[in-house]
Design a protein around this motif. Structure first.
Motif, PDB file in Angstrom:
ATOM      1  N   UNK A  30       0.823  -1.198   0.000  1.00  0.00           N
ATOM      2  CA  UNK A  30       0.000   0.000   0.000  1.00  0.00           C
ATOM      3  C   UNK A  30       0.862   1.256   0.000  1.00  0.00           C
ATOM      4  N   UNK A  31       0.417   2.252  -0.722  1.00  0.00           N
ATOM      5  CA  UNK A  31       0.995   3.592  -0.650  1.00  0.00           C
ATOM      6  C   UNK A  31      -0.156   4.601  -0.653  1.00  0.00           C
ATOM      7  N   UNK A  32      -0.099   5.605   0.222  1.00  0.00           N
ATOM      8  CA  UNK A  32      -1.150   6.621   0.232  1.00  0.00           C
ATOM      9  C   UNK A  32      -1.005   7.641  -0.893  1.00  0.00           C
ATOM     10  N   UNK A  33      -0.016   7.454  -1.733  1.00  0.00           N
ATOM     11  CA  UNK A  33       0.276   8.406  -2.807  1.00  0.00           C
ATOM     12  C   UNK A  33       0.755   7.649  -4.040  1.00  0.00           C
ATOM     13  N   UNK A  34       0.608   8.257  -5.177  1.00  0.00           N
ATOM     14  CA  UNK A  34       1.085   7.668  -6.428  1.00  0.00           C
ATOM     15  C   UNK A  34       2.586   7.844  -6.627  1.00  0.00           C
ATOM     16  N   UNK A  35       3.284   8.397  -5.650  1.00  0.00           N
ATOM     17  CA  UNK A  35       4.725   8.642  -5.780  1.00  0.00           C
ATOM     18  C   UNK A  35       5.496   7.358  -6.095  1.00  0.00           C
ATOM     19  N   UNK A  36       4.981   6.214  -5.730  1.00  0.00           N
ATOM     20  CA  UNK A  36       5.638   4.929  -6.023  1.00  0.00           C
ATOM     21  C   UNK A  36       5.920   4.819  -7.527  1.00  0.00           C
ATOM     22  N   UNK A  37       5.018   5.349  -8.326  1.00  0.00           N
ATOM     23  CA  UNK A  37       5.184   5.276  -9.786  1.00  0.00           C
ATOM     24  C   UNK A  37       6.388   6.069 -10.276  1.00  0.00           C
TER      25      UNK A  37
END
Length: 96
Positions: free
Chosen positions: A19-26
């Motif tokens: 899980x990530x609360x933000x799309x920053x993983x992309x």
């Protein structure tokens, strides 16, 4: 704030949904690509910390779910300490 999940394959073939609360993983990973374990851990630490700080900026508190996810990834990565120099983590997919 758009949350997302991402799926990983560990060196032993096990798969984890994260899980990530933000799309920053992309910004840090590409689906279908493998990453050396130390590089993966450095990047996921940075990305999840940024995601948590984005929650803090918007809501006034850090995201405990992002920090819990990071702690879980740290525990899972420890399983491969003996082979960390050759171990690869593959990012399988993103779910938005």
């Amino acid at each position: 704030m758009p949350a997302m999940h991402f799926h990983l394959r560990w060196p032993d073939g096990s798969v984890t949904r994260c899980y990530s609360p933000s799309l920053v993983i992309k910004d840090y990973f590409q689906p279908g690509r493998g990453y050396p374990l130390p590089q993966f851990m450095d990047q996921v630490r940075e990305a999840l910390n940024i995601a948590s700080e984005r929650v803090r900026a918007k809501f006034g508190f850090a995201c405990s779910a992002a920090m819990d996810q990071l702690a879980d990834l740290e525990r899972q990565a420890q399983r491969f300490d003996a082979t960390k120099d050759t171990a690869q983590v593959q990012v399988l997919s993103f779910d938005e």
